[in-house]
Design an enzyme around this catalytic site. Structure first.
Site, PDB file in Angstrom:
ATOM      1  N   HIS A 173       6.247   1.559  -1.180  1.00 26.07           N
ATOM      2  CA  HIS A 173       5.146   1.694   0.235  1.00 26.07           C
ATOM      3  C   HIS A 173       5.940   2.149   1.309  1.00 26.07           C
ATOM      4  CE1 HIS A 173       1.530   1.454   2.531  1.00 26.07           C
ATOM      5  NE2 HIS A 173       2.182   0.697   3.379  1.00 26.07           N
ATOM      6  N   CYS A 178       0.314   6.793   1.447  1.00 25.19           N
ATOM      7  CA  CYS A 178       1.493   6.203   2.437  1.00 25.19           C
ATOM      8  C   CYS A 178       2.606   7.283   2.430  1.00 25.19           C
ATOM      9  CB  CYS A 178       1.838   4.910   1.861  1.00 25.19           C
ATOM     10  SG  CYS A 178       2.869   4.824   0.278  1.00 25.19           S
ATOM     11  N   HIS A 221       0.859   3.308   9.083  1.00 22.73           N
ATOM     12  CA  HIS A 221       0.661   3.749   7.626  1.00 22.73           C
ATOM     13  C   HIS A 221      -0.510   3.779   7.268  1.00 22.73           C
ATOM     14  CE1 HIS A 221       0.120  -0.929   5.955  1.00 22.73           C
ATOM     15  NE2 HIS A 221      -0.500  -0.555   7.514  1.00 22.73           N
TER      16      HIS A 221
END
Length: 376
Positions: free
Chosen positions: A339, A291, A351
Site C-alpha cells: 500500500h 493506491c 490515499h
C-alpha cells in the site's frame, strides 16, 4: 615478370575461390533456434497474511459467534490480501506492456536484418554470374596476362580491390546473419516472458476476485446498523494507530512544516482533487484509482514518471527518513509494500484505501509504515 605472374596467379585463384562461396544456391539461412527453456517467474506470489483473530478456523473460548471487531479484522485481512494481489497484477501488466514494446522493436530489427541479407545475396549472386560469364575469372584478371608493366600493375590493383570487396561482402553477410539470429532468440525470450506475465495477471486477477467476494459476503451479511458501527470501529482503530505514531515524536522535527517542491505541490494538488472517487483495483483514473494508480498519476501530472506499483515505487525510488519527509513524498505501508499514500503535510496522507472505500485523507501513521520514498 615470371615471378609476378606466379604471385598474381595465386591471387586470382583466391578471388575465384571466395567468389564461388557466394554463388547461386549457396545457403545463407540463419542458424535455427533451439527451443527455449521456460523462464522463471519474474516475481514470487505475494504470501498471504495469516488470518486475524476471529477469522474462519479461530474460535473464542466458548465457541461463541464472532464479535463485530473480529468480523472487521477478518474483512480488513481479506481486503489486504486483495490489495496485495492487485499490486502483483499491476506489476505483471507493466511488465507485459514493456515486453510487448520490446517484441515490436525486435520485430522491426528482424525485418531490417532480413532485408540486408536479401541485398547481400543479390550482390553475391551478381558477382558469381559475372565470374561465370568471364570463364571463371574476374574481368580484371585478363589485365594480368599482358606484358605491359603499367597495365599489369593496374590489373593487380583491381584484383586486390576485388579480393577485398569479396572478403567484406562475406564478412558483412556473416555478421548480419549472426545479428538476425540474436534478434530471433531475443524475441523468443521476450515472448515467453510475455506469456508468463499474462499467466501471472490471470492468477492475480482470480485471487483479487476471490478475496473481494469473500469480504463483500461478510460485509453484506451485516445489518445496516452493524455496518455503520463497523465504520466507527475502523476510524477508532486508525485514530489509535495515528496517536501511537505521533507519540513516538515522528513529527517533532521539521517534518510538520516541511515545504513541498514545485513538483511535489502539483502532485499533492492532483491527489487532493481525486478525493471522493472510488477505489478500483488496477485503476489509474480518471474515475477511480487503486493506491499506486493514484500516486503514479499524481506525479505524472506533476511531470515526473514513477513506477506504477507500490512495490516498485519502494524498490526503485530514493528512500528518505520518516522525520525528513515533505509533502509529495510517498509513504509505503506493510511489510510487503502493498500500500502507498502521498504525504500532504501535518501528519496526513491522501490515499485510495481499499475496495469499498473512496480516495480520502488519513493519518500518516494509521497503518504500519515500511518507509518513505521521494519521487523528486
Amino acid at each position: 615478370m615470371n615471378r609476378r605472374r606466379c604471385a598474381t596467379a595465386a591471387a586470382i585463384s583466391l578471388v575465384c575461390a571466395l567468389t564461388a562461396l557466394v554463388a547461386p544456391g549457396a545457403a545463407f539461412a540463419a542458424t535455427p533456434l533451439a527451443p527455449s527453456t521456460p523462464l522463471a517467474p519474474l516475481f514470487p506470489a505475494a504470501p498471504e497474511p495469516l488470518p486475524p483473530t476471529g477469522a474462519p478456523g479461530a474460535s473464542g473460548a466458548s465457541g461463541a459467534e464472532k464479535s463485530l471487531e473480529e468480523v472487521r479484522l477478518e474483512i480488513e485481512g481479506l481486503y489486504h490480501q486483495a490489495v496485495s494481489a492487485t499490486d502483483a497484477y499491476n506489476l505483471a501488466e507493466e511488465e507485459t506492456e514493456r515486453q510487448s514494446a520490446e517484441i515490436v522493436k525486435l520485430s522491426q530489427e528482424i525485418v531490417k536484418g532480413q532485408a540486408r541479407i536479401d541485398d547481400l545475396k543479390l550482390r553475391a549472386g551478381a558477382a558469381a554470374r559475372a565470374q561465370y560469364r568471364s570463364g571463371g575469372l574476374p574481368p580484371e584478371a585478363g589485365l594480368l596476362l599482358t606484358n605491359h608493366p603499367g597495365l599489369f600493375l593496374d590489373g593487380l590493383g583491381r584484383v586486390q580491390q576485388s579480393l577485398k570487396a569479396t572478403h567484406d561482402l562475406l564478412k558483412d553477410l556473416k555478421r548480419t546473419q549472426s545479428e538476425l539470429a540474436s534478434y530471433n532468440k531475443a524475441a523468443s525470450a521476450q515472448w515467453q516472458k510475455l506469456e508468463a506475465n499474462r499467466l501471472k495477471q490471470a492468477e492475480a486477477q482470480k485471487r483479487i476476485a476471490t478475496k473481494i467476494a469473500a469480504a463483500e459476503k461478510l460485509e453484506n451479511a451485516l445489518e445496516k446498523e452493524e455496518r455503520a458501527r463497523m465504520l466507527v470501529l475502523e476510524r477508532e482503530a486508525a485514530n489509535r494507530a495515528q496517536s501511537a505514531w505521533l507519540s513516538t515524536g515522528a513529527l517533532k522535527t521539521t517534518t510538520g512544516n516541511a515545504k513541498a517542491t514545485t513538483g511535489g505541490q502539483k502532485a499533492v494538488e492532483f491527489a487532493r482533487a481525486q478525493l471522493g472517487k472510488p477505489y478500483a483495483w488496477g485503476a489509474e483514473g480518471p474515475g477511480s484509482y487503486d493506491c499506486s494508480g493514484l500516486t503514479s498519476e499524481a506525479w505524472s501530472a506533476a511531470g515526473k514518471g514513477i513506477p506504477r506499483t507500490s512495490q516498485e515505487q519502494w524498490r526503485r525510488l530514493p528512500k528518505v527518513p520518516v522525520d525528513q519527509m515533505r509533502p509529495g513524498d510517498l509513504i509505503i505501508y506493510h511489510a510487503d509494500a502493498s500500500h502507498v499514500g502521498m504525504y500532504i503535510g501535518d501528519g496526513e496522507i491522501v490515499h485510495a484505501p481499499r475496495p469499498g472505500r473512496t480516495v480520502s485523507i488519513a493519518g500518516a501513521g494509521s497503518m504500519k509504515i515500511l518507509g518513505v520514498v521521494r519521487p523528486d
